[in-house]
Write an enzyme that holds these catalytic residues in place. Structure first.
Site, mmCIF file in Angstrom:
data_model
loop_
_atom_site.group_PDB
_atom_site.id
_atom_site.type_symbol
_atom_site.label_atom_id
_atom_site.label_comp_id
_atom_site.label_asym_id
_atom_site.label_seq_id
_atom_site.Cartn_x
_atom_site.Cartn_y
_atom_site.Cartn_z
ATOM 1 N N GLU A 113 24.399 83.452 57.061
ATOM 2 C CA GLU A 113 24.665 82.121 56.506
ATOM 3 C C GLU A 113 25.267 81.175 57.541
ATOM 4 O O GLU A 113 24.956 80.000 57.555
ATOM 5 C CB GLU A 113 25.594 82.242 55.297
ATOM 6 C CG GLU A 113 25.778 80.954 54.530
ATOM 7 C CD GLU A 113 26.330 81.184 53.135
ATOM 8 O OE1 GLU A 113 27.033 80.295 52.644
ATOM 9 O OE2 GLU A 113 26.052 82.237 52.535
ATOM 10 N N LYS A 114 26.135 81.716 58.403
ATOM 11 C CA LYS A 114 26.845 80.880 59.375
ATOM 12 C C LYS A 114 26.796 81.539 60.749
ATOM 13 O O LYS A 114 26.664 82.766 60.854
ATOM 14 C CB LYS A 114 28.306 80.696 58.943
ATOM 15 C CG LYS A 114 28.495 80.157 57.529
ATOM 16 C CD LYS A 114 29.962 80.114 57.178
ATOM 17 C CE LYS A 114 30.167 79.741 55.715
ATOM 18 N NZ LYS A 114 29.798 80.840 54.806
ATOM 19 N N ARG A 144 35.339 84.400 47.466
ATOM 20 C CA ARG A 144 34.816 83.721 46.267
ATOM 21 C C ARG A 144 34.557 84.709 45.130
ATOM 22 O O ARG A 144 33.498 84.726 44.518
ATOM 23 C CB ARG A 144 33.538 82.963 46.615
ATOM 24 C CG ARG A 144 33.750 81.762 47.520
ATOM 25 C CD ARG A 144 32.430 81.087 47.832
ATOM 26 N NE ARG A 144 32.571 79.813 48.489
ATOM 27 C CZ ARG A 144 32.667 79.642 49.792
ATOM 28 N NH1 ARG A 144 32.635 80.695 50.596
ATOM 29 N NH2 ARG A 144 32.790 78.440 50.318
ATOM 30 N N ASP A 162 26.667 86.242 47.164
ATOM 31 C CA ASP A 162 26.805 85.539 45.898
ATOM 32 C C ASP A 162 25.529 84.757 45.619
ATOM 33 O O ASP A 162 24.580 84.791 46.399
ATOM 34 C CB ASP A 162 28.028 84.614 45.904
ATOM 35 C CG ASP A 162 27.994 83.578 47.029
ATOM 36 O OD1 ASP A 162 26.915 83.385 47.637
ATOM 37 O OD2 ASP A 162 29.039 82.968 47.300
ATOM 38 N N TYR A 167 36.065 89.276 50.858
ATOM 39 C CA TYR A 167 35.308 88.106 50.406
ATOM 40 C C TYR A 167 36.120 87.273 49.416
ATOM 41 O O TYR A 167 36.615 87.793 48.411
ATOM 42 C CB TYR A 167 34.007 88.576 49.765
ATOM 43 C CG TYR A 167 33.107 87.463 49.294
ATOM 44 C CD1 TYR A 167 32.391 86.692 50.204
ATOM 45 C CD2 TYR A 167 32.975 87.180 47.940
ATOM 46 C CE1 TYR A 167 31.562 85.680 49.774
ATOM 47 C CE2 TYR A 167 32.148 86.166 47.506
ATOM 48 C CZ TYR A 167 31.441 85.413 48.422
ATOM 49 O OH TYR A 167 30.633 84.399 47.999
ATOM 50 N N ASP A 212 26.113 85.132 52.480
ATOM 51 C CA ASP A 212 27.222 85.487 51.595
ATOM 52 C C ASP A 212 26.705 86.214 50.358
ATOM 53 O O ASP A 212 25.635 85.887 49.822
ATOM 54 C CB ASP A 212 27.985 84.232 51.164
ATOM 55 C CG ASP A 212 28.979 83.783 52.219
ATOM 56 O OD1 ASP A 212 29.136 84.487 53.229
ATOM 57 O OD2 ASP A 212 29.595 82.710 52.035
#
Length: 674
Positions: free
Chosen positions: A7-8, A321, A103, A319, A101
């Site tokens: 993702e990043k 979130r 999610d 993590y 991530d």
């Protein structure tokens, strides 16, 4: 070629290091037979209405509803270079590992690209709960089949498209209706933001309509055996309200005189109860945001950013979130490693660690209650506390304390309630005596967790009483008659608003809907609530006033204009429940979007001929285009912004207007000395 899609860039660097892909390329790392690349968040986004036809460039009710037959996504111009890199690598991949991530949103970031690039090869899923090396290795050894998380993508896509349908159609509809009624600002409607805004508007209206009620209380200082303590007068029932407050000053004054004249009080009854408090669960994100708002005054977005930094940059916590505070039972085997890592990072913890029972199994260890993510806890490897900012250390210590609390006994104390009599008047003294400190030993001391109630009242309840028994005589010292007034509800803080969003079932009156909402996530998700509040602040619908947040005039106008169902917290919570059903495979993406499209179409038909009744403070004309302005809140305070923003960016600096107040039922709550 095996390609890992992160993702990043920071995630890509961590995963590439563990995989041995150490050669830096253009937007990727490669080596050891693998390539690791990244998305920099969303590289693509949902197309605007204009992409579906030139006619949609002009906002008109006649063109509504806008319901795409074939949904389109567009490449973000700012990250187009990285998109081309990712597309090229996906096109050459023999196997693709999704490493975004863990999610819904992370799944959507990857899957949108996979679909857009037409990839049809093998897909697997790297499911990470932490970014330290040990956790990455563990996850690499347990890659999931790609199909296992496909429904996460469907749920995220359903959320995105439903937000688009509601936001694009109803924002245009009510903005045009508002302009017809003379309001030149944009009335932005959101599937989640509007019910959230209504929570604040309703609270502000309760505060505005509140009428204080005077009452009287008596505080008596008693003594026995050389120890003083405080008792509170219990007024007779025929002079009190439903909360037990005395509403008649002569009754209270006469009672105070009789207590003074009595000279001493005697104990009528004495009851002691042993109270056992279980350790709190490890943090989920919403609870962490609530506590950090209360203890440290942090904005919810700031707390999320710090938690993300602890996870990504410092590799100190798991993590962030997460919507669950529970832990999988399999992680019990990691307890010694985690505790050893904590001591290695902070040797000052040694005395506390030595008191822990590493075999203790608290209620937190429960596979049945773990969702896709577990509670936020420290990682398996030592962290560098010196590299953290003061705020990061404070949040980290909170997370650490809740983990350590799992290995300490219940906090136990004796609560004693003594009823006393003096001059035919009844008083009550409450005392607390800690018997077993238990998990309180792990609590942080950075900032005290202030109670919600009155400080004096809290002191009464936490005092230690002398040795008393039935019939004990106590000397009477000061007798204070206090003139009090009921207080309105407090304005929301950001942390309290997150709590209200999570616990929206408490605010719903329909019993069937309330029952359905008890097991849902409420308004929004752990990953989105901070963004929702930040967006409402940025659009000028919410205004910061110290730690509190209040609704602006534009907020009242919007909530009064939109259909009740759009602003109803219960409605959006039901939508979130539907997204959970999609994630669990119990509802299809197409069925959900079809229902949302039909509902939006119905609302447009119902309101397209409506006439809005708008009464709002008028701002000065825009100095650039002459249009009307609306209040916004900036870093230096309120100002008037052109209603055509962002097409026109004219502003005028003015004092903040008075808040519009509307009638609401009276509500009495909390109290203080006047």
């Amino acid at each position: 070629m095996r390609v890992f899609l992160c993702e990043k860039p920071s995630q890509g660097k961590d995963i590439a290091r563990v995989l041995g892909a150490r050669q830096r390329g253009n937007g990727c790392y490669n080596g050891n037979g693998v390539v690791v690349t990244w998305c920099i968040g969303h590289l693509v986004e949902a197309a605007s209405p204009e992409a579906y036809g030139e006619q949609y460039k002009r906002w008109s009710i006649d063109q509504l509803p806008i319901v795409p037959r074939q949904w389109r996504i567009e490449i973000k111009a700012a990250t187009a270079t990285q998109f081309r890199t990712v597309k090229d690598l996906i096109g050459r991949a023999s196997e693709l590992v999704i490493a975004t991530d863990a999610d819904r949103e992370g799944e959507m970031i990857a899957r949108e690209l996979i679909d857009l690039c037409g990839y049809r090869g093998a897909t697997r899923r790297l499911w990470l709960s932490a970014l330290n090396d040990a956790s990455i290795r563990k996850a690499l050894d347990a890659l999931k089949p790609g199909g296992d998380t496909l429904t996460l993508y469907h749920a995220a896509l359903a959320r995105s498209r439903a937000d688009w349908l509601v936001g694009m159609n109803l924002s245009r509809l009510f903005t045009v209706l508002g302009r017809n009624a003379g309001y030149q600002g944009v009335l932005s409607v959101g599937r989640v933001q509007t019910p959230t805004l209504r929570l604040v508007v309703d609270r502000d209206r309760e505060i505005a309509a509140f009428v204080a009620v005077p009452y009287w209380a008596i505080e008596v200082v008693l003594s026995h055996g050389g120890q003083s303590f405080i008792a509170i007068w219990l007024p007779p029932e025929d002079s009190t309200d439903e909360a037990g407050r005395c509403l008649h000053q002569p009754v209270a004054r006469q009672a105070a005189d009789r207590i003074r004249a009595a000279g001493e009080a005697h104990v009528v009854s004495l009851e002691t109860e042993r109270v056992r408090e279980a350790p709190p669960l490890p943090f989920d994100l919403g609870t962490l945001q609530e506590v950090c708002s209360r203890q440290f005054g942090l904005d919810v977005q700031e707390t999320l950013d710090i938690a993300q930094a602890l996870y990504e940059t410092h590799k100190a916590t798991t993590y962030p979130r997460s919507d669950s505070g529970y832990l999988p039972e399999s992680m019990l085997a990691e307890v010694p490693t985690v505790l050893d890592a904590l001591v290695a990072a902070d040797p000052g913890l040694r005395p506390l660690i030595d008191q822990l029972d590493r075999s203790r199994r608290s209620r937190a260890w429960n596979d049945a209650k773990v969702t896709a993510h577990h509670g936020i806890i420290p990682t398996l490897e030592p962290t560098d506390l010196a590299a953290m900012s003061q705020k990061e250390k404070a949040v980290y210590r909170l997370i650490r304390s809740h983990y350590l609390a799992q290995f300490l006994p219940h906090h136990e104390f004796d609560r004693t309630v003594a009823v006393l009599s003096a001059g035919d008047q009844t008083m009550q003294a409450t005392g607390k005596q800690v018997v077993v400190p238990g998990w309180h030993l792990a609590r942080t001391t950075d900032t005290p967790d202030r109670a919600d109630g009155d400080d004096a009242d809290t002191a009464h309840r936490s005092q230690v009483l002398p040795a008393l028994s039935q019939g004990t005589r106590c000397g009477i010292g000061a007798v204070e008659l206090k003139s009090m007034k009921t207080l309105p509800p407090r304005p929301y803080t950001q942390g309290e608003l997150v709590k209200a969003m999570k616990g929206v079932a408490k605010l719903v009156t329909d019993p069937r809907l309330k029952q359905k909402l008890k097991e849902t996530t409420g308004i929004g998700t752990e990953a989105t609530r901070a963004g929702i509040i930040t967006a409402l602040l940025g659009r000028g619908y919410l205004i910061r006033k110290g730690r509190a947040i209040r609704a602006s005039d534009a907020a009242f106008t919007l909530i009064d204009a939109v259909p009740p169902a759009i602003a109803d917290p219960g409605t959006t919570a039901i939508w979130e429940q539907a997204l959970d059903m999609i994630e669990e495979g119990q509802m299809s993406l197409d069925a959900f979007i079809e229902k949302q499209s039909a509902w939006v179409t119905q609302l447009v038909a119902q309101y397209r001929s409506a006439s809005l009744s708008i009464s709002i403070s008028e701002g000065p004309a825009c100095p650039i285009c002459g249009s009307g302005t609306r209040q916004r809140n900036g870093k230096t305070g309120p100002f008037w912004s052109c209603g055509r923003y962002p097409d026109c960016k004219g502003t005028v600096a003015v004092a903040a207007p008075a808040r519009k107040r509307s009638e609401a039922p009276r509500r009495h709550s909390r109290s203080r000395a006047s």
